[in-house]
Design a protein around this motif. Structure first.
Motif, mmCIF file in Angstrom:
data_model
loop_
_atom_site.group_PDB
_atom_site.id
_atom_site.type_symbol
_atom_site.label_atom_id
_atom_site.label_comp_id
_atom_site.label_asym_id
_atom_site.label_seq_id
_atom_site.Cartn_x
_atom_site.Cartn_y
_atom_site.Cartn_z
ATOM 1 N N GLU A 224 0.813 -1.257 0.137
ATOM 2 C CA GLU A 224 0.007 0.127 -0.089
ATOM 3 C C GLU A 224 0.699 1.167 0.153
ATOM 4 N N ARG A 225 2.137 1.057 0.565
ATOM 5 C CA ARG A 225 2.729 2.265 0.743
ATOM 6 C C ARG A 225 3.616 2.391 -0.566
ATOM 7 N N GLU A 226 4.199 1.361 -1.320
ATOM 8 C CA GLU A 226 4.512 1.567 -2.539
ATOM 9 C C GLU A 226 3.606 2.137 -3.573
ATOM 10 N N LYS A 227 2.370 1.964 -3.345
ATOM 11 C CA LYS A 227 1.372 2.457 -4.211
ATOM 12 C C LYS A 227 1.375 4.188 -4.242
ATOM 13 N N LEU A 228 1.892 4.498 -3.224
ATOM 14 C CA LEU A 228 1.897 5.991 -2.967
ATOM 15 C C LEU A 228 2.770 6.764 -3.862
ATOM 16 N N ASN A 229 3.719 6.129 -4.434
ATOM 17 C CA ASN A 229 4.704 6.295 -5.302
ATOM 18 C C ASN A 229 4.268 6.361 -6.875
ATOM 19 N N VAL A 230 3.431 7.233 -7.057
ATOM 20 C CA VAL A 230 2.823 7.131 -8.514
ATOM 21 C C VAL A 230 3.785 8.148 -9.448
ATOM 22 N N GLY A 264 3.836 0.838 -12.146
ATOM 23 C CA GLY A 264 3.265 0.465 -13.420
ATOM 24 C C GLY A 264 4.261 -0.977 -14.127
ATOM 25 N N GLY A 265 4.802 -1.488 -13.252
ATOM 26 C CA GLY A 265 5.769 -2.455 -13.706
ATOM 27 C C GLY A 265 7.042 -2.203 -14.534
ATOM 28 N N LYS A 266 7.475 -0.860 -14.280
ATOM 29 C CA LYS A 266 8.623 -0.363 -14.923
ATOM 30 C C LYS A 266 9.785 -0.542 -13.979
ATOM 31 N N GLY A 267 11.006 -0.407 -14.699
ATOM 32 C CA GLY A 267 12.187 -0.438 -14.080
ATOM 33 C C GLY A 267 12.562 0.667 -13.338
#
Length: 283
Positions: A224-230, A264-267
């Motif tokens: 959930e915290r990683e999702k904050l990094n939009v 988004g699955g990006k590097g």
């Protein structure tokens, strides 16, 4: 906006690049300078200076824990660093904030001989309240404005529920750096630990291969915290207003991109390229 710097921590723990390779990569992506997160301890200063010169980037700042501050200052001064921030420290009351302020003031006086300003970088816990007041406020109010300044991480501040623009205006003159960390939501301020207690790091059981077994609830929290990094420009921070407020209150404010996670699955490097592209086009 062209003078954009990169916190080298942004490459992530899974990155296999050496420190010198990260410096080179930062230059290739178009960043003007770098902010160190240590990693230079075993490297001759001349080697790091050559990497910076070859990459065409400057050493603008560094994150150094209090325990390493005294030993790192001479090294960083040789690299041309002018701002050294403590990345985080435990404190959970007004009194403990004042104790930490004394530490920062001490190192501020020490760094003065090198032409370096000492700073502090926030997460969410600094916006926990004691006696109806943010812990961060106590820290700012009890440090010497001549030798100590602050690096506001707008991602973590906004995640705590703080409006970064309002906070910068409230502490005009004290904000020397801005962390450009895109944030997609509010999670509130974490309750910080006391500086007088042993660190309460999570402990995990290991599987047969020696790898930690992450409990589902902890994994969910981290996800959930990683999702904050939009993606840059798609979050809740008004970056144009942040830059206007920061530039108005102090000359020479440094702007540093810091990314905690990819999206988004990006590097990670692709994300960092997109970060600087958006900033150059929109600020």
């Amino acid at each position: 906006m062209n003078n954009i710097n990169l916190q080298l921590y942004s490459f992530g723990f899974e990155c296999n690049l050496s420190l010198l390779d990260k410096i080179k990569c930062a230059g290739e992506m178009g960043y003007a300078g770098v902010e160190f997160a240590r990693g230079y301890e075993e490297l001759p200063v001349e080697q790091v200076k050559k990497a910076l010169d070859d990459a065409g980037v400057k050493a603008v700042s560094a994150h150094v824990a209090l325990d390493f501050m005294e030993q790192d200052l001479p090294y960083l001064a040789k690299l041309g660093v002018k701002f050294v921030a403590c990345p985080m420290a435990p404190f959970n009351t007004a009194e403990e904030a004042k104790e930490l302020a004394e530490d920062l003031n001490k190192f501020g006086q020490m760094a003065k001989q090198y032409g370096i300003t000492i700073g502090y970088h926030n997460h969410t816990g600094e916006f926990y309240q004691d006696q109806g007041k943010y812990l961060m406020d106590y820290l700012i109010e009890n440090t010497d404005p001549e030798t100590v300044a602050f690096e506001i991480d707008c991602g973590w501040a906004s995640a705590a529920g703080i409006n970064p623009v309002e906070y910068i205006n409230q502490h005009a003159g004290r904000i020397a750096g801005i962390h450009i960390k895109e944030n997609g939501g509010v999670i509130g301020a974490d309750k910080p630990q006391s500086r007088h207690e042993a660190p309460n790091h999570p402990k995990f059981e290991l599987d047969e291969d020696g790898k930690p077994i992450i409990p589902p609830e902890f994994k969910k929290m981290m996800e959930e915290r990683e999702k904050l990094n939009v993606p840059q420009g798609s979050g809740i921070v008004d970056w144009k207003a942040v830059k206007a407020a920061a530039d108005a209150q102090r000359e020479g404010v440094i702007y540093v991109v810091e990314r905690e996670a990819s999206y988004g699955g990006k590097g990670r490097i692709d994300c960092l390229k997109e970060d600087i592209a958006w900033l150059k086009e929109n600020l």
